[in-house]
Design a protein around this motif. Structure first.
Motif, short mmCIF file in Angstrom:
data_model
loop_
_atom_site.label_atom_id
_atom_site.label_comp_id
_atom_site.label_asym_id
_atom_site.label_seq_id
_atom_site.Cartn_x
_atom_site.Cartn_y
_atom_site.Cartn_z
N LEU A 408 0.75 -1.06 0.14
CA LEU A 408 0.18 -0.03 0.01
C LEU A 408 0.88 1.19 -0.05
N LEU A 409 1.94 1.19 0.82
CA LEU A 409 2.55 2.75 1.10
C LEU A 409 3.13 3.07 -0.27
N PRO A 410 3.86 2.25 -1.18
CA PRO A 410 4.44 2.94 -2.20
C PRO A 410 3.39 3.55 -3.01
N ARG A 411 2.10 3.20 -3.17
CA ARG A 411 1.25 3.69 -4.01
C ARG A 411 0.48 5.11 -3.36
N ILE A 412 0.65 5.24 -2.15
CA ILE A 412 0.01 6.70 -1.61
C ILE A 412 0.77 7.91 -2.09
N LYS A 413 -0.04 8.50 -2.69
CA LYS A 413 0.28 10.03 -2.87
C LYS A 413 0.21 11.06 -1.78
N SER A 414 -0.85 10.87 -1.28
CA SER A 414 -1.43 11.85 -0.03
C SER A 414 -2.72 11.23 0.69
N ILE A 415 -2.37 11.49 2.24
CA ILE A 415 -3.50 11.00 2.75
C ILE A 415 -4.07 12.12 3.73
N GLU A 416 -5.26 12.43 3.76
CA GLU A 416 -6.14 13.60 4.54
C GLU A 416 -7.01 13.05 5.26
N LEU A 417 -6.91 13.57 6.32
CA LEU A 417 -8.14 12.99 7.68
C LEU A 417 -9.13 13.94 7.43
N LEU A 418 -10.31 13.66 7.30
CA LEU A 418 -11.48 14.21 6.93
C LEU A 418 -12.23 14.76 8.15
N GLY A 419 -11.88 14.00 9.42
CA GLY A 419 -13.00 14.55 10.58
C GLY A 419 -13.83 13.30 10.66
N GLY A 420 -14.58 13.17 12.02
CA GLY A 420 -15.44 12.12 12.10
C GLY A 420 -14.83 10.81 12.79
N ARG A 421 -13.65 11.00 13.31
CA ARG A 421 -13.06 9.95 13.65
C ARG A 421 -13.78 9.62 14.91
N LYS A 422 -14.01 8.15 15.01
CA LYS A 422 -14.60 7.53 16.22
C LYS A 422 -13.83 6.23 16.75
N LEU A 423 -13.94 5.86 18.35
CA LEU A 423 -12.97 4.95 18.73
C LEU A 423 -14.15 4.00 19.13
N THR A 424 -14.07 2.79 19.10
CA THR A 424 -14.87 1.67 19.69
C THR A 424 -14.81 1.71 21.22
N GLN A 425 -16.16 1.79 21.59
CA GLN A 425 -16.35 2.09 23.29
C GLN A 425 -15.94 0.61 23.86
N THR A 426 -14.84 0.26 24.40
CA THR A 426 -14.46 -0.76 24.90
C THR A 426 -13.14 -0.55 25.75
N ARG A 434 -14.19 4.31 13.31
CA ARG A 434 -14.42 5.27 11.87
C ARG A 434 -13.34 6.20 11.76
N LEU A 435 -12.95 6.18 10.31
CA LEU A 435 -11.63 6.91 9.93
C LEU A 435 -11.93 7.40 8.46
N PRO A 436 -12.96 8.43 8.23
CA PRO A 436 -13.00 9.20 7.15
C PRO A 436 -11.59 9.81 6.54
N VAL A 437 -11.28 9.45 5.21
CA VAL A 437 -10.04 9.88 4.95
C VAL A 437 -10.27 10.30 3.21
N ARG A 438 -9.28 11.06 2.90
CA ARG A 438 -9.14 11.27 1.24
C ARG A 438 -7.75 10.62 1.00
N LEU A 439 -7.96 9.52 0.34
CA LEU A 439 -6.60 8.87 0.05
C LEU A 439 -6.27 8.70 -1.24
N GLU A 440 -5.13 9.51 -1.86
CA GLU A 440 -4.83 9.86 -3.09
C GLU A 440 -3.87 8.33 -3.55
N LEU A 441 -4.15 7.72 -4.48
CA LEU A 441 -3.25 6.67 -4.83
C LEU A 441 -2.75 6.78 -6.31
N THR A 442 -1.51 6.34 -6.54
CA THR A 442 -1.06 6.08 -8.11
C THR A 442 -1.62 5.01 -8.57
N ASP A 443 -1.62 4.96 -10.15
CA ASP A 443 -2.14 4.17 -10.85
C ASP A 443 -1.51 2.72 -10.47
#
Length: 443
Positions: A408-426, A434-443
């Motif tokens: 995965l890592l060689p293909r990542i151009k950028s990672i942006e956290l979009l907010g709305g992160r949630k943790l399991t109640q345990t 929950r981890l909404p992201v904008r993940l840009e990948l190479t071809d």
């Protein structure tokens, strides 16, 4: 002001600190949770916690003290030597333990799984599949696991911009698919295993409640745990019968056909215990670690650039991700005899809660522990525990994490956290749900 336990004249952990750590809802706010851990390490490394609805227990927050607990099973029991079933290694409240006893005829050993056992029984049962999980054997699965990683990326991610919930839309599936493939469980059964795992670990999380359980009361949480376990056993009963009648070259056949020293099959309950441990913790912890690592790399882009420039650092990244996330938060222990730990006087029968997340932020062991540093060396984390109960699947988990990051890592151009992160109640096993992201990948 220091509060004293009137019965024992022992200082007790302040209510707000104790509740933050002991109650499942305290784990949805990492800032407050890790501040509570820090307070303990600095002020009461082995502190007595008294929380309404729970048995009194000792919170153990320092790395060295937890290692002492973990290595010394003669003093700190996981499941009971003379009285097996008298202790629950998974923290439950008093009502939950009472419900469990009502199901089992008085025992808290709801399953014959490694976390509930002590040596020599633990050693014997662990040896059933111990060799299978050694690195030398796992090498044969390298290419297949890599193929599954590439398959997951092709299925759930696309070149260009992906606006996704990283865990819900991607990270959950790869570790589950790996472990079910190695088990020999058909792919069409994986959604069922996923649902049961989330219910099993999410008994205190309102988002993960079963439809057949009413409210998140102590009794209901224990009921969900038991119901999920019974559903797992219902499925595994068919798997055991099939693998005994038609053994294959897979992990489930190895476990189902294991025999006791007298030559008889182990009772089915031991196979169920193995299957439970592997099919739940074997993927939930790994997906939590993948997600926590991606979040950390998004927050530290210089670390992402560093590992992309030098992929040989990926094993180090894996270790730092495990320290950083520490998805297994505790396994309870009980003192068999009067003893001393970290300056505290522990009495026979007292319950002990080792806090693995706290240990992995201990400044006595880690420089700048609140910094994510993939080049951290040494990295003596205890995310897999320590001693006889050290996670048997640790090498498989590291292998899966390494392979996924290599792909995965060689293909990542950028990672942006979009907010709305949630943790399991345990307070047991979990991480980001929950981890909404904008993940840009190479071809």
């Amino acid at each position: 002001m220091t509060v004293i336990d009137e019965k024992t004249t022992t200082p007790v952990v302040p209510d707000d600190i104790a509740q933050q750590i002991v109650l499942p809802e305290g784990h949805v706010d990492h800032d407050k949770l890790f501040a509570a851990y820090q307070w303990l390490r600095e002020n009461m490394p082995v502190g007595k916690a008294v929380v309404d609805g729970f048995d009194p227990l000792w919170l153990v927050s320092k790395h060295a003290d937890i290692m002492e607990v973990e290595r010394n099973t003669d003093v700190f029991t996981a499941g009971g030597h003379e009285d097996p079933g008298s202790h629950n290694p998974i923290l439950s409240n008093q009502a939950g333990d009472a419900f469990t006893k009502s199901l089992t005829g008085g025992s808290l050993r709801i399953m014959d799984a490694l976390p509930y056992l002590d040596p020599p029984e633990h050693t014997e049962v662990k040896d059933i599949a111990g060799a299978w999980f050694r690195p030398a054997n796992l090498k044969q699965w390298e290419d297949q696991i890599r193929g599954l990683a590439r398959e997951a990326m092709a299925k759930y991610l696309k070149p260009g911009v992906n606006e996704i919930d990283f865990i819900e839309d991607f990270a959950l599936y790869f570790p589950l698919h790996v472990i079910m493939t190695l088990f020999g469980v058909p792919e069409e059964e994986e959604p069922r295993m996923m649902k049961l795992t989330q219910e099993f670990f999410g008994v205190a999380d309102p988002d993960l409640q079963r439809n057949d359980v009413e409210a998140a009361t102590p009794e209901a949480m224990a009921q969900q745990f038991a119901a999920s376990f019974q559903d797992f056993c219902g499925y595994f009963a068919g798997l055991v019968a099939d693998r005994r009648a038609n053994p294959r070259d897979d992990l489930s056949s190895l476990i189902a056909n294991a025999r006791q020293p007298d030559g008889e099959f182990y009772p089915d309950s031991y196979a169920y215990g193995w299957f439970m441990a592997i099919s739940t913790a074997g993927h939930d912890t790994t997906s939590a670690t993948i997600t926590g690592c991606i979040e950390a790399l998004a927050q530290n882009p210089e670390q992402l650039a560093k590992v992309q420039a030098n992929p040989e650092l990926i094993p180090d990244l894996v270790n730092e991700a495990l320290r950083w996330v520490s998805p297994v938060k505790h396994f309870m222990r009980r003192a068999r005899v009067d003893t001393e730990l970290g300056g505290a006087q522990i009495k026979a029968g007292d319950r002990i809660m080792p806090l693995y997340q706290s240990a992995n932020r201990d400044t006595d062991v880690f420089d700048a522990p609140t910094t994510f540093d993939l080049e951290r060396k040494p990295n003596k984390h205890i995310a897999f525990g320590y001693g006889p109960h050290m996670c048997i699947g640790q090498h498989l988990a590291k292998q899966e994490l390494r392979i996924m990051f290599e792909e995965l890592l060689p293909r990542i151009k950028s990672i942006e956290l979009l907010g709305g992160r949630k943790l399991t109640q345990t307070n047991f096993v979990g991480g980001i749900k929950r981890l909404p992201v904008r993940l840009e990948l190479t071809d």
